[in-house]
Enzyme design. Structure first.
Site, PDB file in Angstrom:
ATOM      1  N   HIS A   1       0.840  -1.201   0.000  1.00 33.27           N
ATOM      2  CA  HIS A   1       0.000   0.000   0.000  1.00 33.27           C
ATOM      3  C   HIS A   1       0.875   1.251   0.000  1.00 33.27           C
ATOM      4  CE1 HIS A   1       0.620   0.901   4.356  1.00 33.27           C
ATOM      5  NE2 HIS A   1       0.705  -0.400   4.476  1.00 33.27           N
TER       6      HIS A   1
ATOM      7  N   ASP B   1      -0.644   4.242   0.706  1.00 33.61           N
ATOM      8  CA  ASP B   1      -1.225   5.214   1.643  1.00 33.61           C
ATOM      9  C   ASP B   1      -0.493   5.119   2.979  1.00 33.61           C
ATOM     10  OD1 ASP B   1      -2.473   2.619   1.996  1.00 33.61           O
ATOM     11  OD2 ASP B   1      -3.940   3.556   3.319  1.00 33.61           O
TER      12      ASP B   1
ATOM     13  N   ASP C   1       6.497   1.844   6.735  1.00 35.65           N
ATOM     14  CA  ASP C   1       5.160   1.276   6.504  1.00 35.65           C
ATOM     15  C   ASP C   1       4.426   2.100   5.471  1.00 35.65           C
ATOM     16  OD1 ASP C   1       2.779  -0.049   6.672  1.00 35.65           O
ATOM     17  OD2 ASP C   1       2.282   0.638   8.668  1.00 35.65           O
TER      18      ASP C   1
ATOM     19  N   GLU D   1      -5.011   0.771   2.834  1.00 37.82           N
ATOM     20  CA  GLU D   1      -4.712  -0.265   3.819  1.00 37.82           C
ATOM     21  C   GLU D   1      -4.839   0.285   5.223  1.00 37.82           C
ATOM     22  OE1 GLU D   1      -2.820  -3.133   6.422  1.00 37.82           O
ATOM     23  OE2 GLU D   1      -2.197  -1.078   6.162  1.00 37.82           O
ATOM     24  N   GLU D   2      -4.440   1.549   5.401  1.00 40.23           N
ATOM     25  CA  GLU D   2      -4.464   2.154   6.735  1.00 40.23           C
ATOM     26  C   GLU D   2      -5.872   2.639   7.097  1.00 40.23           C
ATOM     27  OE1 GLU D   2      -2.004   1.677   8.489  1.00 40.23           O
ATOM     28  OE2 GLU D   2      -0.113   1.938   7.430  1.00 40.23           O
TER      29      GLU D   2
ATOM     30  N   GLU E   1       4.921  -5.682   4.040  1.00 44.95           N
ATOM     31  CA  GLU E   1       4.672  -4.979   5.309  1.00 44.95           C
ATOM     32  C   GLU E   1       5.871  -5.164   6.240  1.00 44.95           C
ATOM     33  OE1 GLU E   1       2.290  -3.057   6.346  1.00 44.95           O
ATOM     34  OE2 GLU E   1       0.535  -3.473   5.090  1.00 44.95           O
TER      35      GLU E   1
ATOM     36  N   HIS F   1       4.464   4.362  11.977  1.00 40.80           N
ATOM     37  CA  HIS F   1       3.366   5.165  12.544  1.00 40.80           C
ATOM     38  C   HIS F   1       3.856   6.168  13.606  1.00 40.80           C
ATOM     39  CE1 HIS F   1      -0.156   2.313  11.268  1.00 40.80           C
ATOM     40  NE2 HIS F   1       0.850   2.270  10.420  1.00 40.80           N
TER      41      HIS F   1
HETATM   42 ZN    ZN Z   1       1.304  -1.147   6.374  1.00 44.19          ZN
END
Ligand code: ZN
Length: 389
Positions: free
Chosen positions: A72, A74, A105, A144-145, A173, A362
């Site tokens: 992903h 995003d 990520d 995905e998030e 991931e 994150h």
């Molecule tokens: Zn991820």
């Protein structure tokens, strides 16, 4: 010429692709992959009540075996941008590390996969394999998030409906815990959220014989549900766990027996169970404990996820060998952690998750060592070479 994963990651990090914004990230991948000979599809999926989401599917080659890289572009929001040492969407290298939201990520992981694939193709005359055998593809979502409604599940369905057949999937991931090469994820536990609701009969505390107190009933049922373990685990998974997270009665009145009590719980479960078998097990345990005297019901949240595991075998061995060859580490095959898009991919082909080291994902100052980007590219390249050898 070898592809540079750091430059690709930097260009991706400069795209402001906070879910569900595309931010130029898929456009960049489209241009990069088209230039290498891929056929690229850009799909926007929509559904009432959810944001429109852009996705990308790119494939080179028409024959099997077909290895797909999933991921992903995003990212989660950066939080307080001023708190970052380097701006979150600048893609700046500071010494030995590349900073930016998504560095780990998982724009970094995508950059490594793209670089490895481009290198493999240029070493093999622009094809996955000699004699036009073999296909490589990218399944990239922009959701995905978020709630993941208009991303991977719809993209896979679309691809399969137009005749795509996937043999194996590598999802980039961040799978490693401390160092690159320490962990591969081969599955995930399932997650079941629900409420237990016990109904009583409201009344005055001074006359309990005229009321039915649901507080006592819910305590009895919770105890009974927790009394026995759900299972003992197996070779791929730890034991399943039922965890109550709140008991709510909402009664502020001291002389009132309430008429309802609710308890919320989550179960993280292994492949000894399914969502349905767990629901039946809880129902049976609660019925037995109530002895027909406690009025109760379960309600289930719609966001539940099933369990899956890619059984260790040829494909996982190949990935393990490539990692050991590049890093000297023997990765652990893990099924820990929360859910990922692998839960959708597993319905179509075996999937293994291997990417960067998860430590700053994150977080403010998300960053990746340049050396990890180079090492992961090497690992992916070795996987591709072995896969098509
Ligand atoms: Zn991820």
């Amino acid at each position: 010429m070898t592809a540079d994963p750091v430059a690709i990651a930097r260009d991706l990090l400069r795209c402001r692709s906070v879910t569900p914004a595309e931010g130029g990230a898929l456009k960049f991948l489209e241009a990069t992959l088209k230039a290498a000979g891929f056929t690229v599809h850009r799909m926007t999926f929509r559904e009432p009540g959810a944001d429109d989401v852009e996705n990308l599917y790119a494939r080179i080659g028409t024959a099997s075996p077909h290895l797909t890289f999933a991921g992903h572009t995003d990212v989660v929001p950066p939080g307080d941008e001023k708190a970052w040492k380097h701006p979150p969407f600048a893609g700046e290298v500071d010494g030995t590390e590349l900073y930016g939201r998504g560095a780990i990520d998982m724009k970094g992981g995508i950059a490594c996969a793209v670089a490895a694939v481009l290198d493999h193709l240029s070493a093999h005359g622009g094809k996955p394999q000699k004699d036009d055998k073999g296909s490589i593809s990218f399944l990239i979502t922009g959701d995905e998030e978020g709630i993941a409604v208009n991303g991977t599940p719809k993209l896979l369905k679309w691809a399969v409906e137009r005749g795509e057949k996937f043999d194996h999937c590598l999802l980039g991931e961040p799978s490693n815990v401390e160092a690159l090469g320490d962990t591969i994820k081969i599955g995930r536990r399932g997650s079941l959220n629900g409420h237990l609701i016990v109904t009583g009969k409201q009344g005055h505390v001074a006359y309990p014989e005229r009321a039915v107190n649901p507080v006592h009933g819910i305590v009895r049922l919770i105890e009974a549900l927790k009394a026995e373990p759900l299972d003992a685990g197996n070779e791929n998974f730890p034991p399943s766990n039922l965890e109550f997270v709140s008991i709510d009665v909402g009664n502020k009145t001291v002389n009132l027996i309430p008429d309802e009590a609710r308890a919320q719980f989550n179960i993280r479960f292994n492949d000894i169970h399914t969502l349905d078998s767990l629901k039946a097990l809880l129902q049976a345990r609660a019925e037995k404990a109530s002895g027909g005297k406690i009025k109760f019901a379960f309600t289930w949240q719609p966001s539940n996820a099933g369990v899956f595991v890619t059984k260790p075998g040829q494909f996982t061995d190949l990935v393990v060998d490539a990692i050991t060859q590049a890093t000297g580490r023997k990765p652990k095959l893990s099924t820990s952690g929360g859910t990922s898009d692998a839960r959708f991919i597993t319905q179509y082909c075996p999937v293994v998750e291997f990417g960067l080291v998860g430590q700053t994902m994150h977080a403010i100052d998300e960053r990746v060592p340049v050396a990890d980007l180079q090492a992961l590219t090497k690992i992916y390249r070795t996987i591709i070479d072995k896969y098509f050898a």
